[in-house]
Write a protein that holds these residues in place. Structure first.
Motif, PDB file in Angstrom:
ATOM      1  N   ALA A  16       0.841  -1.207   0.000  1.00  0.00           N
ATOM      2  CA  ALA A  16       0.000   0.000   0.000  1.00  0.00           C
ATOM      3  C   ALA A  16       0.870   1.248   0.000  1.00  0.00           C
ATOM      4  O   ALA A  16       0.563   2.233  -0.683  1.00  0.00           O
ATOM      5  CB  ALA A  16      -0.932  -0.008   1.211  1.00  0.00           C
ATOM      6  N   GLU A  19       2.085   1.744  -3.368  1.00  0.00           N
ATOM      7  CA  GLU A  19       1.030   2.292  -4.224  1.00  0.00           C
ATOM      8  C   GLU A  19       1.048   3.813  -4.179  1.00  0.00           C
ATOM      9  O   GLU A  19       0.908   4.486  -5.198  1.00  0.00           O
ATOM     10  CB  GLU A  19      -0.347   1.771  -3.824  1.00  0.00           C
ATOM     11  CG  GLU A  19      -1.419   2.250  -4.791  1.00  0.00           C
ATOM     12  CD  GLU A  19      -2.830   2.042  -4.312  1.00  0.00           C
ATOM     13  OE1 GLU A  19      -3.731   2.259  -5.130  1.00  0.00           O
ATOM     14  OE2 GLU A  19      -3.047   1.701  -3.135  1.00  0.00           O
ATOM     15  N   ALA A  20       1.241   4.360  -2.988  1.00  0.00           N
ATOM     16  CA  ALA A  20       1.317   5.823  -2.860  1.00  0.00           C
ATOM     17  C   ALA A  20       2.539   6.364  -3.595  1.00  0.00           C
ATOM     18  O   ALA A  20       2.478   7.431  -4.206  1.00  0.00           O
ATOM     19  CB  ALA A  20       1.360   6.212  -1.382  1.00  0.00           C
ATOM     20  N   SER A  48       4.456  -3.113  -5.991  1.00  0.00           N
ATOM     21  CA  SER A  48       3.228  -2.966  -5.224  1.00  0.00           C
ATOM     22  C   SER A  48       2.206  -4.032  -5.609  1.00  0.00           C
ATOM     23  O   SER A  48       1.569  -4.649  -4.745  1.00  0.00           O
ATOM     24  CB  SER A  48       2.639  -1.568  -5.453  1.00  0.00           C
ATOM     25  OG  SER A  48       1.425  -1.420  -4.766  1.00  0.00           O
ATOM     26  N   TRP A  68      -5.342  -2.183   0.472  1.00  0.00           N
ATOM     27  CA  TRP A  68      -4.308  -1.696  -0.452  1.00  0.00           C
ATOM     28  C   TRP A  68      -4.702  -0.349  -1.054  1.00  0.00           C
ATOM     29  O   TRP A  68      -3.926   0.603  -1.023  1.00  0.00           O
ATOM     30  CB  TRP A  68      -4.103  -2.755  -1.534  1.00  0.00           C
ATOM     31  CG  TRP A  68      -3.014  -2.523  -2.519  1.00  0.00           C
ATOM     32  CD1 TRP A  68      -1.673  -2.514  -2.281  1.00  0.00           C
ATOM     33  CD2 TRP A  68      -3.159  -2.318  -3.926  1.00  0.00           C
ATOM     34  NE1 TRP A  68      -0.978  -2.318  -3.462  1.00  0.00           N
ATOM     35  CE2 TRP A  68      -1.872  -2.199  -4.483  1.00  0.00           C
ATOM     36  CE3 TRP A  68      -4.264  -2.239  -4.775  1.00  0.00           C
ATOM     37  CZ2 TRP A  68      -1.657  -1.998  -5.838  1.00  0.00           C
ATOM     38  CZ3 TRP A  68      -4.050  -2.046  -6.128  1.00  0.00           C
ATOM     39  CH2 TRP A  68      -2.748  -1.924  -6.641  1.00  0.00           C
ATOM     40  N   GLY A  72      -3.262   3.225   0.339  1.00  0.00           N
ATOM     41  CA  GLY A  72      -2.554   3.894  -0.752  1.00  0.00           C
ATOM     42  C   GLY A  72      -3.107   5.288  -0.987  1.00  0.00           C
ATOM     43  O   GLY A  72      -2.352   6.254  -1.170  1.00  0.00           O
ATOM     44  N   THR A  76      -1.124   8.707  -0.359  1.00  0.00           N
ATOM     45  CA  THR A  76      -0.955   9.580  -1.523  1.00  0.00           C
ATOM     46  C   THR A  76      -1.379  11.000  -1.199  1.00  0.00           C
ATOM     47  O   THR A  76      -0.663  11.962  -1.494  1.00  0.00           O
ATOM     48  CB  THR A  76      -1.755   9.043  -2.728  1.00  0.00           C
ATOM     49  OG1 THR A  76      -1.276   7.732  -3.050  1.00  0.00           O
ATOM     50  CG2 THR A  76      -1.613   9.947  -3.941  1.00  0.00           C
TER      51      THR A  76
END
Length: 120
Positions: A16, A19-20, A48, A68, A72, A76
């Motif tokens: 996660a 992901e960001a 990711s 996730w 994320g 973000t």
């Protein structure tokens, strides 16, 4: 690749976070015209997604994907705010805290042994 069940949640949380990283790198790539950001995007999107897939061997698909994407998204927005790319407001912070509370709830449900877990 085999992932011990005890590693599923830590791998999911790291994924996660990645992901960001890839979301912010995608923005910084300026439509894939900025090479360093594009490379970071490509590396982290693969890492990711692989981590998510590995975690899904032990965490239900719906739970893993919700965690996730939710974490994320929170990370973000947090990074974008700290970097000065967007503004934080009290309502936005409250909604982000709500997302985190939901993720904690999903984790607690998984910890208490949901029936029908994905096979190892």
């Amino acid at each position: 690749m085999r992932l011990p069940r005890s590693w599923a949640w830590p791998v999911l949380l790291v994924s996660a976070g990645l992901e960001a990283v890839w979301a912010n790198a995608l923005s910084a790539s300026n439509g894939f015209t900025h090479l360093p950001a594009t490379v970071v995007f490509l590396l982290t999107v693969v890492a990711s997604t692989v981590g998510l897939g590995l975690a899904m061997r032990h965490v239900r698909t719906g739970t893993a994907y919700a965690v996730w994407t939710s974490l994320g998204a929170v990370l973000t927005v947090t990074y974008s705010t700290l970097a000065g790319h967007e503004q934080m407001s009290w309502p936005k912070a409250l909604f982000l805290a709500g997302i985190i509370a939901c993720v904690v709830g999903l984790k607690r449900m998984d910890t208490h042994g949901e029936a029908g877990q994905n096979p190892a």
